[in-house]
Design a protein around this motif. Structure first.
Motif, PDB file in Angstrom:
ATOM      1  N   SER A 281       0.828  -1.217   0.000  1.00  0.00           N
ATOM      2  CA  SER A 281       0.000   0.000   0.000  1.00  0.00           C
ATOM      3  C   SER A 281       0.854   1.255   0.000  1.00  0.00           C
ATOM      4  CB  SER A 281      -0.876   0.069   1.246  1.00  0.00           C
ATOM      5  OG  SER A 281      -1.756  -0.976   1.278  1.00  0.00           O
ATOM      6  N   ILE A 282       1.821   1.305   0.901  1.00  0.00           N
ATOM      7  CA  ILE A 282       2.638   2.532   0.966  1.00  0.00           C
ATOM      8  C   ILE A 282       3.457   2.662  -0.308  1.00  0.00           C
ATOM      9  CG2 ILE A 282       4.425   1.408   2.409  1.00  0.00           C
ATOM     10  CD1 ILE A 282       3.557   5.172   2.399  1.00  0.00           C
ATOM     11  N   HIS A 283       3.890   1.528  -0.850  1.00  0.00           N
ATOM     12  CA  HIS A 283       4.646   1.579  -2.107  1.00  0.00           C
ATOM     13  C   HIS A 283       3.810   2.250  -3.205  1.00  0.00           C
ATOM     14  CE1 HIS A 283       7.442   0.619  -5.228  1.00  0.00           C
ATOM     15  NE2 HIS A 283       6.431   0.143  -5.949  1.00  0.00           N
ATOM     16  N   LEU A 284       2.560   1.829  -3.316  1.00  0.00           N
ATOM     17  CA  LEU A 284       1.692   2.371  -4.373  1.00  0.00           C
ATOM     18  C   LEU A 284       1.343   3.834  -4.111  1.00  0.00           C
ATOM     19  CD1 LEU A 284      -0.491  -0.812  -4.962  1.00  0.00           C
ATOM     20  CD2 LEU A 284       1.314   0.091  -6.456  1.00  0.00           C
ATOM     21  N   LEU A 285       1.306   4.223  -2.834  1.00  0.00           N
ATOM     22  CA  LEU A 285       1.063   5.644  -2.534  1.00  0.00           C
ATOM     23  C   LEU A 285       2.242   6.503  -3.000  1.00  0.00           C
ATOM     24  CD1 LEU A 285      -0.589   5.521   1.024  1.00  0.00           C
ATOM     25  CD2 LEU A 285      -1.691   6.097  -1.156  1.00  0.00           C
ATOM     26  N   PHE A 286       3.465   6.024  -2.772  1.00  0.00           N
ATOM     27  CA  PHE A 286       4.639   6.763  -3.258  1.00  0.00           C
ATOM     28  C   PHE A 286       4.546   6.929  -4.773  1.00  0.00           C
ATOM     29  CE2 PHE A 286       7.170   5.591   0.666  1.00  0.00           C
ATOM     30  CZ  PHE A 286       7.714   6.840   0.925  1.00  0.00           C
ATOM     31  N   SER A 287       4.135   5.850  -5.466  1.00  0.00           N
ATOM     32  CA  SER A 287       4.020   5.920  -6.921  1.00  0.00           C
ATOM     33  C   SER A 287       2.888   6.874  -7.326  1.00  0.00           C
ATOM     34  CB  SER A 287       3.788   4.524  -7.483  1.00  0.00           C
ATOM     35  OG  SER A 287       3.768   4.585  -8.883  1.00  0.00           O
ATOM     36  N   ALA A 288       1.765   6.757  -6.653  1.00  0.00           N
ATOM     37  CA  ALA A 288       0.615   7.639  -6.944  1.00  0.00           C
ATOM     38  C   ALA A 288       0.995   9.101  -6.749  1.00  0.00           C
ATOM     39  CB  ALA A 288      -0.559   7.276  -6.039  1.00  0.00           C
ATOM     40  N   ASN A 289       1.860   9.364  -5.792  1.00  0.00           N
ATOM     41  CA  ASN A 289       2.327  10.716  -5.510  1.00  0.00           C
ATOM     42  C   ASN A 289       3.150  11.272  -6.694  1.00  0.00           C
ATOM     43  OD1 ASN A 289       4.788  12.182  -3.358  1.00  0.00           O
ATOM     44  ND2 ASN A 289       2.684  12.919  -3.478  1.00  0.00           N
ATOM     45  N   ARG A 290       3.801  10.371  -7.435  1.00  0.00           N
ATOM     46  CA  ARG A 290       4.483  10.827  -8.657  1.00  0.00           C
ATOM     47  C   ARG A 290       3.466  11.001  -9.779  1.00  0.00           C
ATOM     48  NH1 ARG A 290       8.510   8.089  -6.105  1.00  0.00           N
ATOM     49  NH2 ARG A 290       7.849   5.972  -6.612  1.00  0.00           N
ATOM     50  N   TRP A 291       2.537  10.045  -9.896  1.00  0.00           N
ATOM     51  CA  TRP A 291       1.541  10.146 -10.976  1.00  0.00           C
ATOM     52  C   TRP A 291       0.701  11.408 -10.851  1.00  0.00           C
ATOM     53  CZ3 TRP A 291       1.410   7.922 -15.510  1.00  0.00           C
ATOM     54  CH2 TRP A 291       2.084   6.714 -15.704  1.00  0.00           C
ATOM     55  N   GLU A 292       0.404  11.843  -9.629  1.00  0.00           N
ATOM     56  CA  GLU A 292      -0.468  13.014  -9.508  1.00  0.00           C
ATOM     57  C   GLU A 292       0.239  14.299  -9.951  1.00  0.00           C
ATOM     58  OE1 GLU A 292      -1.902  13.752  -5.506  1.00  0.00           O
ATOM     59  OE2 GLU A 292       0.026  13.271  -4.602  1.00  0.00           O
ATOM     60  N   ILE A 293       1.573  14.247 -10.069  1.00  0.00           N
ATOM     61  CA  ILE A 293       2.318  15.444 -10.465  1.00  0.00           C
ATOM     62  C   ILE A 293       2.900  15.304 -11.873  1.00  0.00           C
ATOM     63  CG2 ILE A 293       4.351  16.855  -9.761  1.00  0.00           C
ATOM     64  CD1 ILE A 293       3.338  15.908  -6.825  1.00  0.00           C
ATOM     65  N   ALA A 294       2.759  14.078 -12.446  1.00  0.00           N
ATOM     66  CA  ALA A 294       3.377  13.781 -13.741  1.00  0.00           C
ATOM     67  C   ALA A 294       2.960  14.758 -14.848  1.00  0.00           C
ATOM     68  CB  ALA A 294       3.048  12.355 -14.154  1.00  0.00           C
ATOM     69  N   GLN A 295       1.664  15.058 -14.883  1.00  0.00           N
ATOM     70  CA  GLN A 295       1.173  15.935 -15.957  1.00  0.00           C
ATOM     71  C   GLN A 295       1.780  17.322 -15.882  1.00  0.00           C
ATOM     72  OE1 GLN A 295      -2.970  16.125 -17.052  1.00  0.00           O
ATOM     73  NE2 GLN A 295      -2.082  14.884 -18.706  1.00  0.00           N
ATOM     74  N   SER A 296       1.919  17.826 -14.652  1.00  0.00           N
ATOM     75  CA  SER A 296       2.459  19.175 -14.531  1.00  0.00           C
ATOM     76  C   SER A 296       3.951  19.178 -14.873  1.00  0.00           C
ATOM     77  CB  SER A 296       2.167  19.776 -13.156  1.00  0.00           C
ATOM     78  OG  SER A 296       3.119  19.374 -12.223  1.00  0.00           O
ATOM     79  N   ILE A 297       4.643  18.063 -14.626  1.00  0.00           N
ATOM     80  CA  ILE A 297       6.055  17.964 -15.029  1.00  0.00           C
ATOM     81  C   ILE A 297       6.115  18.012 -16.559  1.00  0.00           C
ATOM     82  CG2 ILE A 297       8.089  16.448 -15.125  1.00  0.00           C
ATOM     83  CD1 ILE A 297       7.230  15.317 -12.383  1.00  0.00           C
TER      84      ILE A 297
END
Ligand code: FDM
Ligand code: MG
Length: 225
Positions: A72-88
């Motif tokens: 779960s925490i692993h996927l949250l770390f990944s989700a935290n990148r995905w939520e900012i990916a578009q703005s990058i």
């Protein structure tokens, strides 16, 4: 104005990775400032981004205020990148160079270092596939002896010797398997000035090399993981 000070073109995506106490954050801040001072557009972000709703869950976990299943925490770390990916992606397309302090490599390596038999490096890398691919990944390499000289660990989860030495081994395996990614290992045991000069050299090379016509890549699966 574009990333290299000329008209047109996209920015470069530069990731800085390494163990705790390798000096990532101070070097990223310095790099950010020097790029801006040389007239380039630059942005500095770090993962985890503890300010978002997902980031707050991660922050609480890292501080030991909450318990979460390893997956779960692993996927949250990944989700935290995905939520900012578009703005990058849109910053890069608009000509801004983006410097990222920790990225998918930390994501895979720290989770896999926990030794959970159902969470190996291969599993850990999967959710990273498709995220923006760095044009350059700088690995700030530091020996355990040099890291120890830089003072004790903080109080967060993962800040202990056993975890750090597993993380060190796994970073080497992951970076050793990368084929189509520009990884530059820099000895972070040197003085701040020397390290920042080494960083500046590879960053300038990367910015000069980024082809304005070729869009930012996407992270792919790692062969052999
Ligand atoms: N970390 C960081 C992870 O476990 N997964 C990730 O995806 C990322 C980005 O979080 F121990 C770990 C690495 C470190 C902790 O990072 C917090 P900082 O940079 O030390 O604050
Ligand atoms: Mg830390």
């Amino acid at each position: 104005m574009a990333a290299d000070g000329t008209r047109g073109g996209r920015g470069a995506l530069i990731v800085v990775e390494g163990l705790d106490r390798a000096g990532k954050s101070s070097q990223c801040e310095f790099l950010h400032k020097s790029l801006q001072e040389s007239g380039r557009s630059a942005k500095y972000i770090r993962f985890p981004d503890r300010t978002t709703a997902i980031g707050k869950l991660i922050d609480s976990y890292l501080r030991g205020q909450s318990q979460l299943d390893d997956h779960s925490i692993h996927l949250l770390f990944s989700a935290n990148r995905w939520e900012i990916a578009q703005s990058i992606e849109s910053d890069i397309a608009g000509g801004t160079n983006v410097i990222i302090d920790r990225y998918s490599y930390s994501g895979a390596v720290y989770s896999a270092a926990k030794g959970n038999p159902s969470l190996n490096l291969g599993w850990a890398w999967e959710p990273e596939i498709g995220l923006p691919k760095p044009d350059l990944c700088i690995f700030l390499s530091i020996s355990s002896e040099e890291a120890a000289k830089r003072g004790g660990f903080g109080g967060e989860r993962y800040e202990n010797e056993a975890m750090q030495s597993r993380v060190r081994e796994l970073f080497s395996s992951v970076f050793g398997m990368q084929r189509n990614t520009n990884i530059q290992t820099i000895d972070a045991g040197k003085s701040f000035e020397e390290v920042s000069q080494d960083i500046s050299m590879v960053v300038n090379e990367c910015i000069a090399r980024v082809d304005p016509a070729s869009p930012l890549g996407k992270l792919e699966s790692i062969h052999g993981l």
